[in-house]
Design a protein around this motif. Structure first.
Motif, PDB file in Angstrom:
ATOM      1  N   VAL A  85       0.853  -1.181  -0.079  1.00  0.00           N
ATOM      2  CA  VAL A  85       0.156   0.002   0.028  1.00  0.00           C
ATOM      3  C   VAL A  85       1.018   1.226   0.093  1.00  0.00           C
ATOM      4  O   VAL A  85       1.892   1.066   0.677  1.00  0.00           O
ATOM      5  N   THR A  86       0.708   2.140  -0.948  1.00  0.00           N
ATOM      6  CA  THR A  86       1.418   3.349  -0.799  1.00  0.00           C
ATOM      7  C   THR A  86       0.500   4.731  -0.961  1.00  0.00           C
ATOM      8  O   THR A  86      -0.543   4.514  -1.487  1.00  0.00           O
ATOM      9  N   GLU A  87       0.971   5.679  -0.508  1.00  0.00           N
ATOM     10  CA  GLU A  87       0.245   7.064  -0.508  1.00  0.00           C
ATOM     11  C   GLU A  87       1.036   8.046  -0.993  1.00  0.00           C
ATOM     12  O   GLU A  87       2.129   7.898  -0.938  1.00  0.00           O
ATOM     13  N   HIS A  88       0.700   9.059  -1.895  1.00  0.00           N
ATOM     14  CA  HIS A  88       1.256  10.098  -2.320  1.00  0.00           C
ATOM     15  C   HIS A  88       0.223  11.257  -2.367  1.00  0.00           C
ATOM     16  O   HIS A  88      -0.778  11.244  -2.420  1.00  0.00           O
ATOM     17  N   VAL A  89       1.313  12.478  -2.340  1.00  0.00           N
ATOM     18  CA  VAL A  89       0.548  13.843  -2.613  1.00  0.00           C
ATOM     19  C   VAL A  89       1.008  14.294  -3.937  1.00  0.00           C
ATOM     20  O   VAL A  89       2.272  14.227  -4.175  1.00  0.00           O
ATOM     21  N   GLU A  90      -0.048  14.691  -4.767  1.00  0.00           N
ATOM     22  CA  GLU A  90       0.485  15.152  -6.318  1.00  0.00           C
ATOM     23  C   GLU A  90       0.189  16.599  -6.324  1.00  0.00           C
ATOM     24  O   GLU A  90      -1.199  17.180  -5.796  1.00  0.00           O
ATOM     25  N   SER A  91       0.784  17.176  -6.976  1.00  0.00           N
ATOM     26  CA  SER A  91       0.635  18.766  -7.254  1.00  0.00           C
ATOM     27  C   SER A  91       0.837  18.701  -8.775  1.00  0.00           C
ATOM     28  O   SER A  91       1.955  18.610  -9.174  1.00  0.00           O
ATOM     29  N   HIS A  92      -0.432  19.363  -9.141  1.00  0.00           N
ATOM     30  CA  HIS A  92      -0.289  19.921 -10.714  1.00  0.00           C
ATOM     31  C   HIS A  92       0.078  21.265 -10.774  1.00  0.00           C
ATOM     32  O   HIS A  92      -0.732  22.146  -9.906  1.00  0.00           O
ATOM     33  N   HIS A  93       1.048  21.813 -11.295  1.00  0.00           N
ATOM     34  CA  HIS A  93       1.334  23.062 -11.332  1.00  0.00           C
ATOM     35  C   HIS A  93       0.954  23.775 -12.823  1.00  0.00           C
ATOM     36  O   HIS A  93       1.208  23.479 -13.826  1.00  0.00           O
ATOM     37  N   THR A  94      -0.135  24.551 -12.596  1.00  0.00           N
ATOM     38  CA  THR A  94      -0.884  25.432 -13.516  1.00  0.00           C
ATOM     39  C   THR A  94      -0.578  26.621 -13.560  1.00  0.00           C
ATOM     40  O   THR A  94      -0.285  27.342 -12.595  1.00  0.00           O
ATOM     41  N   PRO A  95      -1.033  27.332 -14.658  1.00  0.00           N
ATOM     42  CA  PRO A  95      -1.155  28.674 -14.767  1.00  0.00           C
ATOM     43  C   PRO A  95      -1.769  29.577 -13.785  1.00  0.00           C
ATOM     44  O   PRO A  95      -1.516  30.523 -13.192  1.00  0.00           O
ATOM     45  N   ASP A  96      -2.927  28.780 -13.423  1.00  0.00           N
ATOM     46  CA  ASP A  96      -4.109  29.265 -12.607  1.00  0.00           C
ATOM     47  C   ASP A  96      -3.682  28.934 -10.867  1.00  0.00           C
ATOM     48  O   ASP A  96      -4.446  29.284 -10.003  1.00  0.00           O
ATOM     49  N   GLY A  97      -2.568  28.365 -10.841  1.00  0.00           N
ATOM     50  CA  GLY A  97      -2.253  27.830  -9.458  1.00  0.00           C
ATOM     51  C   GLY A  97      -1.790  26.418  -9.340  1.00  0.00           C
ATOM     52  O   GLY A  97      -2.528  25.579 -10.313  1.00  0.00           O
ATOM     53  N   ASP A  98      -1.601  25.833  -8.221  1.00  0.00           N
ATOM     54  CA  ASP A  98      -1.335  24.509  -7.795  1.00  0.00           C
ATOM     55  C   ASP A  98      -2.680  23.772  -7.802  1.00  0.00           C
ATOM     56  O   ASP A  98      -3.394  24.149  -6.774  1.00  0.00           O
ATOM     57  N   VAL A 100      -3.603  20.194  -5.743  1.00  0.00           N
ATOM     58  CA  VAL A 100      -3.255  19.295  -4.815  1.00  0.00           C
ATOM     59  C   VAL A 100      -4.038  18.019  -4.539  1.00  0.00           C
ATOM     60  O   VAL A 100      -5.447  18.188  -4.319  1.00  0.00           O
ATOM     61  N   ALA A 101      -3.860  16.787  -4.824  1.00  0.00           N
ATOM     62  CA  ALA A 101      -4.404  15.607  -4.611  1.00  0.00           C
ATOM     63  C   ALA A 101      -3.811  14.688  -3.883  1.00  0.00           C
ATOM     64  O   ALA A 101      -2.515  14.413  -3.855  1.00  0.00           O
ATOM     65  N   ARG A 102      -4.599  14.026  -2.875  1.00  0.00           N
ATOM     66  CA  ARG A 102      -3.903  12.732  -1.910  1.00  0.00           C
ATOM     67  C   ARG A 102      -4.380  11.628  -2.704  1.00  0.00           C
ATOM     68  O   ARG A 102      -5.769  11.588  -2.702  1.00  0.00           O
ATOM     69  N   ARG A 103      -3.597  10.520  -2.841  1.00  0.00           N
ATOM     70  CA  ARG A 103      -3.965   9.190  -3.364  1.00  0.00           C
ATOM     71  C   ARG A 103      -3.585   8.047  -2.496  1.00  0.00           C
ATOM     72  O   ARG A 103      -2.272   8.260  -2.125  1.00  0.00           O
ATOM     73  N   LEU A 104      -4.179   7.244  -2.547  1.00  0.00           N
ATOM     74  CA  LEU A 104      -3.731   5.926  -1.767  1.00  0.00           C
ATOM     75  C   LEU A 104      -4.156   5.019  -2.868  1.00  0.00           C
ATOM     76  O   LEU A 104      -5.107   4.810  -3.336  1.00  0.00           O
TER      77      LEU A 104
END
Length: 142
Positions: A85-98, A100-104
């Motif tokens: 089982v693994t977990e991450h925080v994902e940040s999409h860097h867009t022109p309108d701001g970041d 952020v999603a958390r996934r398991l």
């Protein structure tokens, strides 16, 4: 009676998880990371869909939803019987701001390859939602 799968060792779980998480930022998988018949059960907020195959369709799906460069922070990886089982925080860097999603992710492993993935995602939170959350529900632990 089926036998219980062996627990992966931490080093193997970490190595597989690192390659798995790389799919989210590079949109590509090591050729032998996924079994040819890998099954992906993906549960974003308010939806559910499935993909089956070698992993290329999974990486293509990740690419299709990316809203800019993606950065992944691995929170933790825990070996379990038959996988990890693994977990991450994902940040999409867009022109309108970041965003952020958390996934398991619950990943099953067979013969050194990921053969099944179940992913739970809380969705992409923009700056406004993150600020509201910080004000209304401050976290006791990160």
């Amino acid at each position: 009676m089926p036998t219980q799968a062996a627990r992966l060792d931490q080093a193997t779980a970490d190595a597989l998880a690192a390659e798995f998480h790389r799919c989210f930022s590079e949109f590509d998988a090591r050729h032998d990371l996924f079994a040819p018949d890998a099954f992906f059960d993906l549960l974003p907020p308010y939806w559910r869909f499935q993909i089956e195959g070698s992993g290329q369709a999974f990486c293509d799906q990740l690419r299709s939803i990316a809203r800019g460069p993606v950065e992944i922070e691995i929170v933790r990886t825990l070996p379990i019987s038959g996988g990890f089982v693994t977990e991450h925080v994902e940040s999409h860097h867009t022109p309108d701001g970041d965003l952020v999603a958390r996934r398991l992710h619950v990943c099953e492993v067979r013969d050194g390859q990921i053969c099944a993935v179940t992913t739970y995602c809380n969705g992409g939170w923009d700056q406004q939602l993150r600020a509201r959350h910080a004000a209304e529900a401050p976290m006791l632990r990160p």
